[in-house]
Design an enzyme around this catalytic site. Sequence first.
Site, mmCIF file in Angstrom:
data_model
loop_
_atom_site.group_PDB
_atom_site.id
_atom_site.type_symbol
_atom_site.label_atom_id
_atom_site.label_comp_id
_atom_site.label_asym_id
_atom_site.label_seq_id
_atom_site.Cartn_x
_atom_site.Cartn_y
_atom_site.Cartn_z
ATOM 1 N N GLY A 164 -12.735 1.374 -8.415
ATOM 2 C CA GLY A 164 -11.620 0.960 -7.559
ATOM 3 C C GLY A 164 -11.936 1.184 -6.100
ATOM 4 O O GLY A 164 -12.535 2.207 -5.737
ATOM 5 N N ARG B 156 -18.977 -0.187 -10.462
ATOM 6 C CA ARG B 156 -19.423 -1.586 -10.493
ATOM 7 C C ARG B 156 -18.415 -2.453 -9.755
ATOM 8 O O ARG B 156 -17.218 -2.404 -10.027
ATOM 9 C CB ARG B 156 -19.544 -2.021 -11.952
ATOM 10 N N ILE C 15 -0.859 -7.169 -4.307
ATOM 11 C CA ILE C 15 -0.276 -6.917 -2.986
ATOM 12 C C ILE C 15 -1.188 -7.429 -1.868
ATOM 13 O O ILE C 15 -1.038 -7.039 -0.707
ATOM 14 C CB ILE C 15 0.037 -5.424 -2.774
ATOM 15 N N GLY C 16 -2.111 -8.311 -2.265
ATOM 16 C CA GLY C 16 -3.085 -8.825 -1.311
ATOM 17 C C GLY C 16 -4.471 -8.298 -1.589
ATOM 18 O O GLY C 16 -5.410 -8.537 -0.830
ATOM 19 N N THR C 17 -4.623 -7.576 -2.696
ATOM 20 C CA THR C 17 -5.885 -6.922 -3.015
ATOM 21 C C THR C 17 -6.860 -7.810 -3.760
ATOM 22 O O THR C 17 -8.030 -7.452 -3.910
ATOM 23 C CB THR C 17 -5.604 -5.668 -3.864
ATOM 24 N N GLU D 235 -8.337 2.514 -1.971
ATOM 25 C CA GLU D 235 -8.066 3.692 -1.135
ATOM 26 C C GLU D 235 -9.293 4.207 -0.391
ATOM 27 O O GLU D 235 -9.194 4.628 0.762
ATOM 28 C CB GLU D 235 -7.516 4.818 -2.023
ATOM 29 N N LYS E 40 -16.705 -10.142 -2.514
ATOM 30 C CA LYS E 40 -15.940 -10.638 -1.368
ATOM 31 C C LYS E 40 -14.590 -9.944 -1.249
ATOM 32 O O LYS E 40 -14.217 -9.469 -0.170
ATOM 33 C CB LYS E 40 -15.745 -12.154 -1.483
ATOM 34 N N THR E 41 -13.839 -9.878 -2.343
ATOM 35 C CA THR E 41 -12.532 -9.223 -2.264
ATOM 36 C C THR E 41 -12.694 -7.727 -2.043
ATOM 37 O O THR E 41 -11.890 -7.104 -1.347
ATOM 38 C CB THR E 41 -11.703 -9.489 -3.528
ATOM 39 N N PHE F 243 0.810 -1.215 0.000
ATOM 40 C CA PHE F 243 0.000 0.000 0.000
ATOM 41 C C PHE F 243 0.843 1.265 0.000
ATOM 42 O O PHE F 243 0.719 2.121 0.847
ATOM 43 C CB PHE F 243 -1.017 -0.013 1.138
#
Length: 759
Positions: free
Chosen positions: A722, A648, A485-487, A725, A653-654, A260
């Site tokens: 997105g 959208r 990065i885990g996103t 952030e 879940k993610t 991040f």
Amino acid sequence: MTPTPQSLRVPVAEPGTGSVRIGEPVSRIDGRAKVTGEARYAAEHSAEGLVHGVVVNSTIAKGRIVRIDASRALMVDGVLDVLTHERRPEARSLGIFYKDMTSPGGSPFKPLHDAQIRYSGQPVALVLAESFEAARHAARLIEVDCIAEPHQTGLLDHTDRARKPSRLKAGYSPPPEEKGDANAAFDAAPVKIASDYYSGVEHHNPMEMFATTVIRGEDGHFTVYDKTQSSQNSRWYLSRVFGLPKRKLTVRNPYVGGAFGAALRPQYQLFLAMMAALHLKRSVRVVLTRQQMFTFGHRPETLQRVQLAAERDGTLRSIRHTAIAETSRFEDYVEVVVNWSGQLYRCDNIQLDYKVVPLDQYSPIDMRAPGAAHGVHALEVAMDELAHKLRMDPLALRLHNYAERNPMDDMPYSTKELRACYEQGAQRFGWTHRAPLPRATREGNEWVGWGMATGTWDALQMFARARAVLKPDGHLVVSSAATDIGTGTYTVMAMIAASAMGLPLEKVRFELGDSTLPVAPIQGGSSHVTTVGSAVQGACDKLKRRLFRLARGMTGSPFARAKLSDVEFADGTIRLANAPSTAVALEAVLAANGDRPVEDKYLLLPSVLKQRKYVRATHSAVFCEVKVDEDLGTVRVTRVVSAIAAGRIMSAKTARSQVTGAVVWGISQALHEETHSDSRLGRFMNHSFAEYHVAVNADIHDIDVIFVQEDDRVVSELGAKGVGEIGIVGVAAAVSNAIFHATGKRLRSTPMTPEKVMR
């Protein structure tokens, strides 16, 4: 040495997952690899004869090295060499070669370049040994003598040196020109507030420490495993610094243990590991310690002043927002801190200003929602102060000044469902039951308070390429040099491709984290889905057209008279949309093509002419409940509702995981995180998890995430914006406002630690 197959294994969905729709709550396809240890990170790749490097850091903040004595270190069994500014292989000296794709204006730091000490913790030597233990022991034996010079650290002591910064940083927009006459409007308004807001330094502290493993092949080719948010950025940096041709260098980052922003730029261990590998002509690994993770970028210390003026009915008449932040002596690191105050609320008079103060510290670096995490915080606490002074509900004040168009330039928003965020968030939270005045509710020894805040962040799209290859066995491989990065990049990109091609998710493999793959931007700014996802969609669309042409050319094809618009790709087939039983399996199409793979590529370029006509942003409304024990100064955040408008949603879940994690970080920012500096030493002092506090399980309670309906085809053809952030923006402000509602005490600095609550 060629990496082992296991280290290159690309995660795929579990057998039987089947077809998925965009938006469904799909579990991470890389989850099993991570929890079982199969996923390998930068420091977990092996090579025969691997050399270990340990960094020695400076203990002064400014000065010059006059002597480095490595004689005792070189006597340690297994030590191969000690690299310093006096003894190192050649690297380019001009600062321009050290600039990476996200460098701000100025000249980047060059490790082991000369005798000058520019900040405390600067690397001054690298010990190389056959074992990590030998290198670590020898590093403690090195003697470094320096002549210290007067240094300046700590923003608050040097605000008189604030100046306008360079604009040369990707993504930075300076504050716009003043709208109206903010000073006159402020003076004339009947209700006004003016307050200062301070935010201390924060360090990222991802789980994975920064590390680089350079594996030298027998042919002289270097495969570099680096903790980075862009394999291509790291490769570009190394190629320019060391003059290495592209064909001799590959950088990989298939798994990244959190970042991040910390890994947007190449950190010094990458340079040192590559230099050592070139010097020894061997494979080398350099891993930083947790303490050394505090010796480079951080969220900058920031001082802000917000002045708001309004009519008695709450109509805003003036917004003035100024910010002063730190930067280093060698670069002008900048963030968009104050511009948000010109975007959120309708007002005819807006004045914004942003300056920086160069200090003897390393350049700050982007941290989740850079600029907005501080700037929106100050504005939203100020809005709560104004609401209290007006005796007006904080949500009602925001709705009264809701901006249907961008206040600074009257441009339309591509989409803006912030009003829906307010409505749905407030309903879920039960905001109508909020007591109008502070100190109204007590449970045992704790005062209960409710607070809320608005959040906003840019909706960005970059450029990217993607490649899609359909194999004869019906499996699809899609690739781009993206990062996860885990996103959830692995998962979401596979979902987009599977949905586009009508394939079961387990038949789709998305390859990322390799500099040799098609170009992708650095993973940052919440732009990977809008950018790489759109490129994946584009590659699949082109592949579908190619497959349809092949299917139509088959002997006896049922599609001989059909057009592409007449068919759909579903269940691993091409079929007539109005007659689904008329279908041809994709494997049959490839068999008719001689069992050769079918491939296509796509270059995604943003529709700049279309996008420039709109303000593109994500929005949120955060509602928060706290319970405060004034005797102990403790604050418990017992409930958070975060309503998000982010276009959208690709995977519920993610995306929910992203926002939940962001809320956790927002609570941590609000109550725990701060790096303390001793101005006498010019050094960050609490450089460990024992002293740098972060939120833990006991600090986190109920977090409820709402995604309001939004579909933005201006930002991306996918309709996405997105979520990385936006989830953190406004959280700390909501906590601050809830503390005020609970106790009547206004806290204007973060973190809001017990001693501040007890004052």
